[in-house]
Motif scaffolding. Structure first.
Motif, short mmCIF file in Angstrom:
data_model
loop_
_atom_site.label_atom_id
_atom_site.label_comp_id
_atom_site.label_asym_id
_atom_site.label_seq_id
_atom_site.Cartn_x
_atom_site.Cartn_y
_atom_site.Cartn_z
N ASN A 37 -26.08 75.25 -16.12
CA ASN A 37 -24.62 74.65 -15.99
C ASN A 37 -24.70 72.93 -16.04
OD1 ASN A 37 -23.35 77.06 -16.65
ND2 ASN A 37 -23.40 77.27 -14.50
N LEU A 38 -25.83 72.37 -15.36
CA LEU A 38 -25.97 71.16 -15.23
C LEU A 38 -26.67 70.30 -16.31
CD1 LEU A 38 -26.69 71.36 -11.42
CD2 LEU A 38 -24.41 70.84 -12.42
N ILE A 39 -27.10 71.03 -17.16
CA ILE A 39 -27.90 70.31 -18.21
C ILE A 39 -27.17 69.36 -19.09
CG2 ILE A 39 -29.33 71.01 -20.49
CD1 ILE A 39 -30.16 73.78 -19.06
N VAL A 40 -26.10 69.77 -19.34
CA VAL A 40 -25.42 68.81 -20.44
C VAL A 40 -24.90 67.57 -19.56
CG1 VAL A 40 -23.10 68.54 -21.67
CG2 VAL A 40 -24.45 70.55 -21.98
N PRO A 41 -24.50 67.86 -18.36
CA PRO A 41 -24.22 66.44 -17.62
C PRO A 41 -25.22 65.58 -17.24
CG PRO A 41 -22.92 68.55 -16.71
CD PRO A 41 -23.95 69.05 -17.48
N PHE A 42 -26.42 66.23 -16.90
CA PHE A 42 -27.67 65.40 -16.62
C PHE A 42 -28.08 64.90 -18.06
CE2 PHE A 42 -28.35 67.35 -12.40
CZ PHE A 42 -28.38 66.26 -11.70
N THR A 43 -27.92 65.46 -19.09
CA THR A 43 -28.41 64.95 -20.12
C THR A 43 -27.63 63.83 -20.58
OG1 THR A 43 -29.09 67.08 -21.21
CG2 THR A 43 -28.68 65.55 -22.92
N PHE A 44 -26.46 63.71 -20.65
CA PHE A 44 -25.57 62.57 -20.85
C PHE A 44 -25.93 61.37 -19.83
CE2 PHE A 44 -21.88 59.91 -20.69
CZ PHE A 44 -21.45 59.61 -21.96
N LEU A 209 -34.79 62.83 -13.88
CA LEU A 209 -35.09 63.24 -12.71
C LEU A 209 -34.31 64.75 -12.55
CD1 LEU A 209 -35.80 60.61 -10.00
CD2 LEU A 209 -37.45 61.92 -11.59
N GLY A 210 -33.25 64.68 -12.84
CA GLY A 210 -32.21 65.92 -12.96
C GLY A 210 -32.89 67.10 -13.82
N ASN A 272 -40.05 58.87 -26.47
CA ASN A 272 -38.75 58.93 -25.89
C ASN A 272 -38.51 60.21 -25.22
OD1 ASN A 272 -35.88 59.02 -25.17
ND2 ASN A 272 -35.85 57.26 -26.41
N LEU A 273 -39.34 60.50 -24.39
CA LEU A 273 -39.45 62.05 -23.66
C LEU A 273 -37.95 62.36 -23.05
CD1 LEU A 273 -42.72 61.56 -21.82
CD2 LEU A 273 -42.46 62.37 -23.94
N SER A 274 -37.02 61.49 -22.82
CA SER A 274 -35.82 61.88 -22.29
C SER A 274 -35.04 62.56 -23.49
CB SER A 274 -35.07 60.50 -21.85
OG SER A 274 -35.70 59.95 -20.92
N ILE A 275 -35.19 61.97 -24.85
CA ILE A 275 -34.25 62.72 -25.83
C ILE A 275 -35.27 64.05 -26.29
CG2 ILE A 275 -33.80 62.35 -28.42
CD1 ILE A 275 -33.15 59.39 -27.52
N ALA A 276 -36.59 64.00 -26.22
CA ALA A 276 -37.38 65.31 -26.36
C ALA A 276 -37.24 66.33 -25.52
CB ALA A 276 -38.83 64.92 -26.37
N LEU A 277 -36.90 65.97 -24.08
CA LEU A 277 -36.50 66.83 -23.49
C LEU A 277 -35.11 67.54 -23.48
CD1 LEU A 277 -37.82 68.13 -20.79
CD2 LEU A 277 -36.53 66.10 -19.26
N ALA A 278 -34.06 66.56 -23.79
CA ALA A 278 -32.68 66.89 -23.75
C ALA A 278 -32.74 67.94 -25.24
CB ALA A 278 -31.88 65.71 -24.14
N VAL A 279 -33.50 67.56 -26.22
CA VAL A 279 -33.54 68.35 -27.40
C VAL A 279 -34.21 69.80 -27.13
CG1 VAL A 279 -34.35 68.72 -29.70
CG2 VAL A 279 -33.52 66.60 -29.03
#
Length: 334
Positions: A37-44, A209-210, A272-279
């Motif tokens: 449930n926290l994935i979307v908030p942490f992604t943003f 980190l989240g 851009n590992l942040s975006i790769a991780l989010a995808v």
């Protein structure tokens, strides 16, 4: 609070492994399913702050066309296919592990591209341009690369992936740029650059980190059942980063002047590992956690290798002409 976050941002080499361990322990001690449930908030939180400090208008400045062309050829004609080849050798029977490797090689550049280029005495303006171009092209191209390279192995809805990329890249990019212009209009360029802008990368780091914590918590019991998995992931990632650094260094030395060459190295190796991780964690359902684990491990190698490469820069490209000291106050970290 800001000083603590900025200290963490400057010590990702330690912070990311620490959070991985905490996530792993948390996943073993209890049910981690609620963390989804926290994935979307942490992604943003991970992507939006990075966009606030992105200098999109510098894309239209000139003077480094050759460096930009060489960088994007390496980013889109070489690295994704190299990543797929290495992934096929190590994980041909584990398609979502392959997906993680491919995603880690698909979206080039991050705020760290700018920071590390500055630390190494490279052309920071060229690095900013590479970051914006690479991020935009990589985000648009990712669904097509994944479909063409892994379409037969994984379940993928191209439109759904595009929707996720629009949600986690282009919406935050638009909101981040709007925020940047608003803050500059209200407080002025100097105050934004010196006081407000440097705070946003720390927020982005908190999001990273989240997400890393969640990825490890969700996979903790799987890892516990097969601890050798982590070494199996690190090996192909080390190969990809090693080859990427070597290739970009050779091309830079042969084709480009020193400053542009350094920018090109960091513009191709820093993903851009942040975006790769989010995808990975948003677009591929529960099985995407395998891919997310791979991307989370890539952070360790990327940060460590970038730091070591700075120390080798003068030996590889010769000493820089003294032009003052670069302080990456406005460079975002991801």
């Amino acid at each position: 609070m800001w000083k603590i976050l900025q200290t963490i941002s400057k010590n990702l080499v330690l912070a990311i492994p620490t959070v991985m361990i905490l996530g792993f322990v948390s996943g073993l001690l209890g049910d981690a399913a609620w963390l989804k449930n926290l994935i979307v908030p942490f992604t943003f939180l991970m992507v939006y702050p990075m966009m606030v400090t992105l200098k999109i208008n510098q894309v239209f400045s000139g003077g480094d066309l050759k460096a930009q062309i060489v960088t994007q050829i390496v980013n889109f004609a070489i690295v994704p296919f190299m990543a797929f080849g290495v992934a096929w050798i190590f994980f041909r029977d584990q398609p979502y592990m392959m997906l993680g490797i491919v995603l880690a090689g698909l979206v080039p550049t991050s705020g760290m591209t700018i920071s590390w280029t500055g630390f190494a005495g490279g052309n920071v303006a060229a690095a900013v341009k590479m970051t914006v171009i690479g991020l935009t092209l990589g985000s648009l191209a990712t669904p097509f690369y994944v479909r063409s390279l892994l379409g037969a192995s994984i379940e993928m809805d191209v439109s759904a992936v595009f929707s996720q990329i629009a949600l986690i890249v282009f919406l935050p990019m638009a909101l981040g740029y709007a925020t940047q212009r608003l803050l500059i209009r209200v407080y002025g360029q100097k105050t934004f650059a010196e006081r407000l802008g440097p705070r946003f990368p720390a927020l982005s780091t908190l999001g990273v980190l989240g997400i890393v914590f969640i990825a490890l918590a969700l996979k903790a019991r799987t890892i516990m059942g097969a601890p050798a998995m982590l070494l199996q992931i690190l090996a192909p990632l080390a190969i990809i980063y090693g080859v990427n650094f070597a290739l970009s260094t050779v091309l830079g030395r042969i084709i480009l002047p020193r400053g542009d060459a350094i920018a090109m190295v960091y513009g191709t190796v820093m993903r851009n590992l942040s975006i790769a991780l989010a995808v990975a964690i948003n677009a591929f359902g529960s099985q995407g956690s395998d891919a997310a684990l791979v991307v989370a491990m890539a952070y360790i190698i990327q940060v460590q290798s970038a730091a070591w490469y700075v120390k080798l820069t003068d030996r590889l490209f010769g000493p820089a002409q003294p032009k003052g000291i670069f302080t990456p106050q406005t460079a975002s970290r991801s």
